[in-house]
Design a protein around this motif. Sequence first.
Motif, PDB file in Angstrom:
ATOM      1  N   GLU A  66       0.823  -1.203   0.000  1.00 34.58           N
ATOM      2  CA  GLU A  66       0.000   0.000   0.000  1.00 34.58           C
ATOM      3  C   GLU A  66       0.865   1.264   0.000  1.00 34.58           C
ATOM      4  OE1 GLU A  66      -3.451   2.351   0.064  1.00 34.58           O
ATOM      5  OE2 GLU A  66      -3.268   0.167  -0.230  1.00 34.58           O
ATOM      6  N   LEU A  67       1.970   1.222   0.749  1.00 28.44           N
ATOM      7  CA  LEU A  67       2.807   2.416   0.900  1.00 28.44           C
ATOM      8  C   LEU A  67       4.027   2.421  -0.019  1.00 28.44           C
ATOM      9  CD1 LEU A  67       2.752   2.753   4.812  1.00 28.44           C
ATOM     10  CD2 LEU A  67       1.267   3.871   3.124  1.00 28.44           C
ATOM     11  N   GLY A  68       4.220   1.330  -0.755  1.00 27.17           N
ATOM     12  CA  GLY A  68       5.343   1.273  -1.680  1.00 27.17           C
ATOM     13  C   GLY A  68       6.689   1.130  -0.985  1.00 27.17           C
ATOM     14  N   ILE A  69       6.709   0.403   0.151  1.00 29.79           N
ATOM     15  CA  ILE A  69       7.958   0.178   0.869  1.00 29.79           C
ATOM     16  C   ILE A  69       8.117  -1.320   1.121  1.00 29.79           C
ATOM     17  CG2 ILE A  69       8.024   2.449   1.982  1.00 29.79           C
ATOM     18  CD1 ILE A  69       6.715   1.275   4.430  1.00 29.79           C
ATOM     19  N   ASP A  70       9.341  -1.758   1.445  1.00 31.10           N
ATOM     20  CA  ASP A  70       9.549  -3.192   1.664  1.00 31.10           C
ATOM     21  C   ASP A  70       9.140  -3.586   3.081  1.00 31.10           C
ATOM     22  OD1 ASP A  70      11.722  -2.564   3.393  1.00 31.10           O
ATOM     23  OD2 ASP A  70      13.114  -2.547   1.713  1.00 31.10           O
ATOM     24  N   VAL A  71       9.038  -4.899   3.296  1.00 35.52           N
ATOM     25  CA  VAL A  71       8.564  -5.427   4.576  1.00 35.52           C
ATOM     26  C   VAL A  71       9.515  -5.066   5.712  1.00 35.52           C
ATOM     27  CG1 VAL A  71       8.049  -7.540   5.873  1.00 35.52           C
ATOM     28  CG2 VAL A  71       7.261  -7.310   3.512  1.00 35.52           C
ATOM     29  N   ALA A  72      10.819  -5.085   5.438  1.00 36.79           N
ATOM     30  CA  ALA A  72      11.793  -4.742   6.478  1.00 36.79           C
ATOM     31  C   ALA A  72      11.575  -3.318   6.985  1.00 36.79           C
ATOM     32  CB  ALA A  72      13.211  -4.906   5.940  1.00 36.79           C
ATOM     33  N   THR A  73      11.233  -2.395   6.069  1.00 40.00           N
ATOM     34  CA  THR A  73      10.972  -1.010   6.464  1.00 40.00           C
ATOM     35  C   THR A  73       9.691  -0.908   7.271  1.00 40.00           C
ATOM     36  OG1 THR A  73      12.097  -0.217   4.466  1.00 40.00           O
ATOM     37  CG2 THR A  73      10.676   1.350   5.608  1.00 40.00           C
ATOM     38  N   VAL A  74       8.674  -1.697   6.885  1.00 43.40           N
ATOM     39  CA  VAL A  74       7.421  -1.722   7.643  1.00 43.40           C
ATOM     40  C   VAL A  74       7.703  -2.173   9.072  1.00 43.40           C
ATOM     41  CG1 VAL A  74       5.146  -2.783   7.880  1.00 43.40           C
ATOM     42  CG2 VAL A  74       5.993  -2.174   5.615  1.00 43.40           C
ATOM     43  N   LYS A  75       8.475  -3.248   9.220  1.00 42.59           N
ATOM     44  CA  LYS A  75       8.794  -3.768  10.554  1.00 42.59           C
ATOM     45  C   LYS A  75       9.534  -2.725  11.389  1.00 42.59           C
ATOM     46  CE  LYS A  75       8.949  -8.681   9.341  1.00 42.59           C
ATOM     47  NZ  LYS A  75       9.810  -9.887   9.243  1.00 42.59           N
ATOM     48  N   LYS A  76      10.419  -1.965  10.730  1.00 45.28           N
ATOM     49  CA  LYS A  76      11.157  -0.921  11.442  1.00 45.28           C
ATOM     50  C   LYS A  76      10.201   0.145  11.968  1.00 45.28           C
ATOM     51  CE  LYS A  76      14.925   2.425  10.884  1.00 45.28           C
ATOM     52  NZ  LYS A  76      15.927   2.987   9.936  1.00 45.28           N
TER      53      LYS A  76
END
Length: 233
Positions: free
Chosen positions: A193-203
């Motif tokens: 949805e936000l155009g970012i990777d999963v690692a960034t979401v977790k951060k």
Amino acid sequence: MLSKGAAQAMKDTKHKKAKKAKGSLRVGLVAADPLRILGLQTIFPDGGPVEVVPLSVPGALDASGVSLILIDSACTDHIFELLATFRRTRPRFRLIVLGLEEDHDHIQRIIGAGAKGYLAHSAKESEIRMAIDVVQDGSVWAPRKVLARLLESTSAGAETPAGPAKAPKFTQRELEVLRLLAAGHPNPAIGRELGIDVATVKKHVGNLMRKVGVDNRIALSVQAVNQKMFLGR
């Protein structure tokens, strides 16, 4: 005897299947109703990102290659005993119970007994997919009222840590992540949805938990809704 071309084609087919299986999530399914099994296999056909593996009750305890198991409560009269056995002997398995009951008290007992999720038999395909994603992410899938009750019972009697003097301040991106998290979206969906990777979401989720003063996603999403944190400051 196979021709050289046929042998190579068979070898390529096996290689492709092995490659798909390696990258897929194997989900065990304990169910007695053939229609239940067929329904799940229709939602997750062969070769897709999720592979449904039918299991028996005793076989599920010794299942290999699966980390998440769906258990149809209709296949046993002793669902709580079965959950207790999994909790005691196979704690690494994430369990989602399927059932007819939609009463919040019953669902709370199911989650309290060790399940990581609960789905009604009437659940839509989108709910099933999202529940699997959320539980695989390490969170819990249940009605928000049940999650709130579990959070309250977990924190009851515990000392409330001294929180920050001021309300937490979030960045714009953190607010976007928080809104999607509060809506029940798993990390991969938030990332898409936000155009970012999963690692960034977790951060971002980690930063949010630190700012709010909680140690898990459930508490974060419940507090976000109760205190309307995603509306900004």
